[in-house]
Design an enzyme around this catalytic site. Structure first.
Site, PDB file in Angstrom:
ATOM      1  N   ASN A 182     -11.341  62.242  50.605  1.00  0.00           N
ATOM      2  CA  ASN A 182     -12.548  61.585  50.134  1.00  0.00           C
ATOM      3  C   ASN A 182     -12.427  60.934  48.760  1.00  0.00           C
ATOM      4  OD1 ASN A 182     -14.927  61.996  52.097  1.00  0.00           O
ATOM      5  ND2 ASN A 182     -13.826  63.929  52.136  1.00  0.00           N
TER       6      ASN A 182
ATOM      7  N   THR B  21     -22.438  62.453  59.916  1.00  0.00           N
ATOM      8  CA  THR B  21     -21.678  61.233  60.214  1.00  0.00           C
ATOM      9  C   THR B  21     -20.985  61.576  61.481  1.00  0.00           C
ATOM     10  OG1 THR B  21     -21.231  60.529  57.997  1.00  0.00           O
ATOM     11  CG2 THR B  21     -19.883  59.603  59.619  1.00  0.00           C
TER      12      THR B  21
ATOM     13  N   SER C 199     -10.302  53.045  50.034  1.00  0.00           N
ATOM     14  CA  SER C 199      -9.075  52.258  49.838  1.00  0.00           C
ATOM     15  C   SER C 199      -8.179  52.311  51.069  1.00  0.00           C
ATOM     16  CB  SER C 199      -8.312  52.771  48.628  1.00  0.00           C
ATOM     17  OG  SER C 199      -7.954  54.127  48.796  1.00  0.00           O
TER      18      SER C 199
ATOM     19  N   GLU D 140     -12.864  67.466  57.586  1.00  0.00           N
ATOM     20  CA  GLU D 140     -11.831  66.840  56.767  1.00  0.00           C
ATOM     21  C   GLU D 140     -11.057  67.881  55.955  1.00  0.00           C
ATOM     22  OE1 GLU D 140     -13.886  62.447  56.247  1.00  0.00           O
ATOM     23  OE2 GLU D 140     -14.251  63.982  54.728  1.00  0.00           O
TER      24      GLU D 140
ATOM     25  N   LYS E 215     -17.477  61.644  67.662  1.00  0.00           N
ATOM     26  CA  LYS E 215     -16.618  61.594  66.491  1.00  0.00           C
ATOM     27  C   LYS E 215     -17.360  62.231  65.336  1.00  0.00           C
ATOM     28  CE  LYS E 215     -16.426  59.314  63.283  1.00  0.00           C
ATOM     29  NZ  LYS E 215     -16.834  59.668  61.859  1.00  0.00           N
TER      30      LYS E 215
ATOM     31  N   THR F 219     -12.638  58.109  62.714  1.00  0.00           N
ATOM     32  CA  THR F 219     -12.351  57.628  61.357  1.00  0.00           C
ATOM     33  C   THR F 219     -11.341  58.603  60.757  1.00  0.00           C
ATOM     34  OG1 THR F 219     -14.365  58.757  60.590  1.00  0.00           O
ATOM     35  CG2 THR F 219     -14.514  56.391  60.977  1.00  0.00           C
TER      36      THR F 219
END
Length: 407
Positions: A402, A190, A407, A276, A179, A153
């Protein structure tokens, strides 16, 4: 024990496929298949979050049931979490669609989903993707790598590894892909991790090895302190190596455990370092503890500290933040006996001794903390136990990703 090239297709009898189904992303692959030519014994561990995604509920039923598995269907983009009875029904539809095109038992089809919470799966696109996966699957190492890419992702790179090891004169292989980049916190994340082995091993031994190993690997990483609804680790064993069957309490079982540790620790560190917006992997080791539990709690407290993570982002040797995080961990120790070191490819530097700052070089400390992998080692001088946790720095990039994730 040897690390070799490959991932989920490295072990005998396993194939992988990948495709672009348009589940959510329109410009990349987003579905993957792991397939075994022979039925597999399975083991699994799952999120501790009370809110559990539909695939987690489905996979738990498969793993604890009597059905053997031959296929794992994974999608990225939509998590199928907080989707109620409809979402769980889609898992059943997915399993039946996979069973039809692959010729396997639907009751044993495993499912992994990752992405946005609350959206229902577009089943027409998902089923079309499953048909494409069945056509595209093969045993090449390249397909294994491309399958690892398809489940990403916000990950910036695929994560895979494979090892070979000897069981009573027979070469056995264990590989995996994973992942994970955000919503990562100890107690699973996650993160999706899929492990394949051609070992002949009892189901009881397989589950025991996995359940014990995640305590020191996946459960020792953190990116942002959020425990996800979807995290899943699945381990499939098809017995194709034809080794003497591995059972608990034997030398062969211990060898299997060592191989599993190499694979899981590598994948866990890959996820922590690919957090991230991150620019560095942060490894924290606590040694000299009176117990393993004490060392683990303190180490995790440090990697979860936002102030520590931002200091690493700024390459700032702000050791007070580390000592502070150790202090609120809930474990007792004498702060006036703590030694602290920073290490990386640029060298090693002791920062404090017996709780007091040394006359160290700030320039050297900055150089050490400017590397892509940095390590903090705290010795609390209470015993012989130690533990390591992994995290990453915290940058503005995390907010950028984040703030508009949906979107």
């Amino acid at each position: 024990m040897e690390i070799i090239k490959g991932g989920v297709t490295a072990a005998k009898g396993f194939e992988a496929g990948y495709t672009a189904a348009g589940i959510k992303y329109k410009d990349r692959t987003d579905m993957a298949l792991i397939y075994s030519k022979k039925p597999c014994k399975t083991a699994g561990t799952f999120t501790t979050n009370v809110v559990k995604a539909a695939p987690v509920q489905w996979d738990r039923k498969v793993v604890t049931g009597k059905a053997k598995s031959q296929a794992v269907i994974v999608n990225s983009g939509i998590a199928n979490a907080c989707t109620g009875a409809e979402g769980y029904g889609y898992c059943e539809e997915t399993a039946k669609a996979a069973a039809k095109v692959l010729g396997v038992n639907a009751d044993g089809v495993l499912i992994g989903s990752t992405g946005v919470i609350g959206m229902q799966m577009p089943m027409d696109r998902l089923k079309a993707g499953i048909a494409k996966l069945a056509e595209a699957k093969n045993s090449s190492l390249e397909n294994g790598t491309l399958a690892a890419k398809a489940i990403m992702t916000t990950d910036t790179r695929e994560k895979e590894i494979a090892v070979t090891f000897d069981i009573e004169g027979t070469t056995v292989t264990l590989g995996g892909m994973a992942k994970g980049s955000g919503m990562i916190h100890p107690n699973m994340c996650t993160m999706l991790s899929f492990l394949t082995t051609d070992a002949a091993i009892s189901k009881k031994a397989l589950q025991k090895a996995l359940s014990e190993d995640i305590k020191d690997t996946y459960n020792m990483i953190s990116v942002d302190g959020d425990t996800s609804t979807n995290d899943t680790v699945l381990l499939l064993a098809n017995g194709a190596a034809k080794n003497e069957k591995i059972v608990e309490g034997t030398k062969s079982f211990r060898t299997f455990q060592k191989a599993l540790r190499i694979v899981n620790e590598y994948l866990a560190k890959m996820m922590a370092g690919d957090g991230e917006g991150a620019t560095a992997l942060l490894e924290v080791t606590v040694r000299g503890a009176k117990s393993k539990k004490q060392a683990k709690v303190i180490a995790k407290s440090v990697v979860c500290s936002n102030l520590t993570k931002t200091a690493i982002a700024g390459h700032d040797a702000n050791w007070g933040r580390i000592l502070c995080a150790m202090g609120y961990s809930g474990e007792n120790f004498d702060p006036e006996k703590v030694d602290l070191f920073f290490e990386s490819a640029a060298g090693k530097l002791q920062i404090i001794e017996d709780g007091t700052a040394l006359d160290y070089s700030e320039e050297k400390a900055t150089e050490i903390l400017s590397q892509p992998e940095v390590r903090a080692v705290a010795d609390i001088k209470m015993g012989k136990a130690s533990a390591t946790a992994w995290g990453c720095d915290l940058t503005h990039g995390y907010i950028d990703i984040n703030a508009d994730y949906r979107s």
